[in-house]
Design a protein around this motif. Structure first.
Motif, PDB file in Angstrom:
ATOM      1  N   GLU A  43      57.877  19.092  33.190  1.00  0.00           N
ATOM      2  CA  GLU A  43      58.066  19.069  31.742  1.00  0.00           C
ATOM      3  C   GLU A  43      58.848  20.278  31.231  1.00  0.00           C
ATOM      4  O   GLU A  43      59.176  20.349  30.053  1.00  0.00           O
ATOM      5  N   GLU A  45      57.856  23.430  30.979  1.00  0.00           N
ATOM      6  CA  GLU A  45      57.047  24.373  30.181  1.00  0.00           C
ATOM      7  C   GLU A  45      56.556  25.516  31.073  1.00  0.00           C
ATOM      8  O   GLU A  45      55.367  25.741  31.230  1.00  0.00           O
ATOM      9  N   ASP A  48      55.371  28.567  28.151  1.00  0.00           N
ATOM     10  CA  ASP A  48      54.421  28.133  27.124  1.00  0.00           C
ATOM     11  C   ASP A  48      53.270  27.326  27.709  1.00  0.00           C
ATOM     12  O   ASP A  48      52.159  27.359  27.177  1.00  0.00           O
ATOM     13  N   GLY A  49      53.506  26.590  28.801  1.00  0.00           N
ATOM     14  CA  GLY A  49      52.451  25.797  29.414  1.00  0.00           C
ATOM     15  C   GLY A  49      51.281  26.655  29.885  1.00  0.00           C
ATOM     16  O   GLY A  49      50.149  26.465  29.450  1.00  0.00           O
ATOM     17  N   THR A  90      50.445  19.626  27.415  1.00  0.00           N
ATOM     18  CA  THR A  90      51.866  19.687  27.766  1.00  0.00           C
ATOM     19  C   THR A  90      52.648  18.591  27.063  1.00  0.00           C
ATOM     20  O   THR A  90      53.769  18.818  26.597  1.00  0.00           O
ATOM     21  N   MET A  93      53.429  19.609  23.617  1.00  0.00           N
ATOM     22  CA  MET A  93      54.433  20.670  23.525  1.00  0.00           C
ATOM     23  C   MET A  93      55.854  20.163  23.786  1.00  0.00           C
ATOM     24  O   MET A  93      56.810  20.926  23.653  1.00  0.00           O
ATOM     25  N   THR A  94      56.014  18.911  24.130  1.00  0.00           N
ATOM     26  CA  THR A  94      57.315  18.421  24.564  1.00  0.00           C
ATOM     27  C   THR A  94      58.410  18.662  23.525  1.00  0.00           C
ATOM     28  O   THR A  94      58.175  18.590  22.323  1.00  0.00           O
TER      29      THR A  94
END
Length: 200
Positions: A43, A45, A48-49, A90, A93-94
Motif C-alpha cells: 500500500e 505506507e 505512516d503505516g 491502512t 490511509m490510502t
C-alpha cells in the motif's frame, strides 16, 4: 481476462473468484507480522503505516481500531492490535481515489465481476454518484442532487420500515448517533448492527 479502459485495465486479480488455501501455521506471531508487513509495503505506507499501528487502541493521542468492537486492554499493552485491524487502518490511509472517469470507463455489470478486495483496492470516492440505467454506469451528481434524490426516495416509501439504515463499522460514534437519530425521526428503528453483519 483483460479490458483496456482509460489508462488502466481490469486484471485477472480483479476478476477472479476468491480462493482458499490451507494454512497450517499459527494465526499470529511471525506469520501475521510478515503478512502485515507485505500489506503495508504494497500500500506504500512505509512511514505512516507503522506510526498508525503504534497509536492504535491507546488513550494517549491514539485512536480506536476501526476493524471491530473488541474491548481495549487497560493494562498498558504496547501493541494492542490484530492483522485485520492493521489492514483496516491502512485502507483508511490510502491515497488512491476513484473519480468519475473510473466509473465512466467501467459498467456496473463489469464491476460486479470484480472481487471485493479488488473493488476496495481502487480507493476512495471523490464525488457523490448515482446509477444511470441507460449506460449501466455510475454518474457524478452534486451534493444537492444527492440529498434531493435520497429525500424524495424516503418520502415516497409507503412505510418507513421499507428502508434499512446500515452504516460501515468504520463510522465514528458521533456520526453513527446522528444517523440512527435521523432514522428514528423518520419513523423506523430498522438499524441493522453493522459489526454483527460484518463479522457474520
Amino acid at each position: 481476462m483483460t479490458q483496456e479502459t482509460s489508462g488502466r485495465s481490469a486484471s485477472d486479480e480483479e476478476t477472479r473468484s476468491p480462493e482458499f488455501h490451507p494454512y497450517h501455521h499459527p494465526a499470529a506471531g511471525w506469520g501475521a507480522a510478515k503478512s502485515v508487513s507485505r500489506f503495508v509495503i504494497r500500500e506504500g505506507e512505509f512511514v505512516d503505516g507503522p506510526r498508525a499501528i503504534r497509536k492504535m487502541n491507546h488513550e494517549d493521542k491514539g485512536f480506536d481500531c476501526p476493524g471491530c468492537a473488541w474491548p481495549d486492554d487497560l493494562k498498558g499493552l504496547k501493541l494492542d492490535i490484530c492483522e485485520n485491524g492493521i489492514k483496516h487502518v491502512t485502507w483508511e490511509m490510502t491515497r488512491k481515489r476513484v473519480d468519475p472517469e473510473f466509473f465512466a470507463a467501467h459498467t456496473v455489470s463489469e464491476l460486479a465481476t470484480w472481487s471485493d478486495a479488488a473493488l476496495e483496492d481502487q480507493g476512495r470516492l471523490t464525488h457523490p454518484m448515482r446509477y444511470d440505467a441507460d449506460t449501466d454506469t455510475y454518474v457524478p451528481v452534486s451534493w444537492q442532487e444527492a440529498f434531493d434524490l435520497v429525500g424524495s426516495t424516503l418520502r415516497g416509501l409507503e412505510n418507513p420500515n421499507q428502508a434499512a439504515y446500515y452504516t460501515s463499522g468504520r463510522l465514528g460514534n458521533e456520526a453513527t448517533f446522528l444517523y440512527q437519530l435521523m432514522a428514528r425521526e423518520l419513523g423506523t428503528n430498522n438499524l441493522p448492527d453493522c459489526s454483527n453483519m460484518c463479522h457474520e
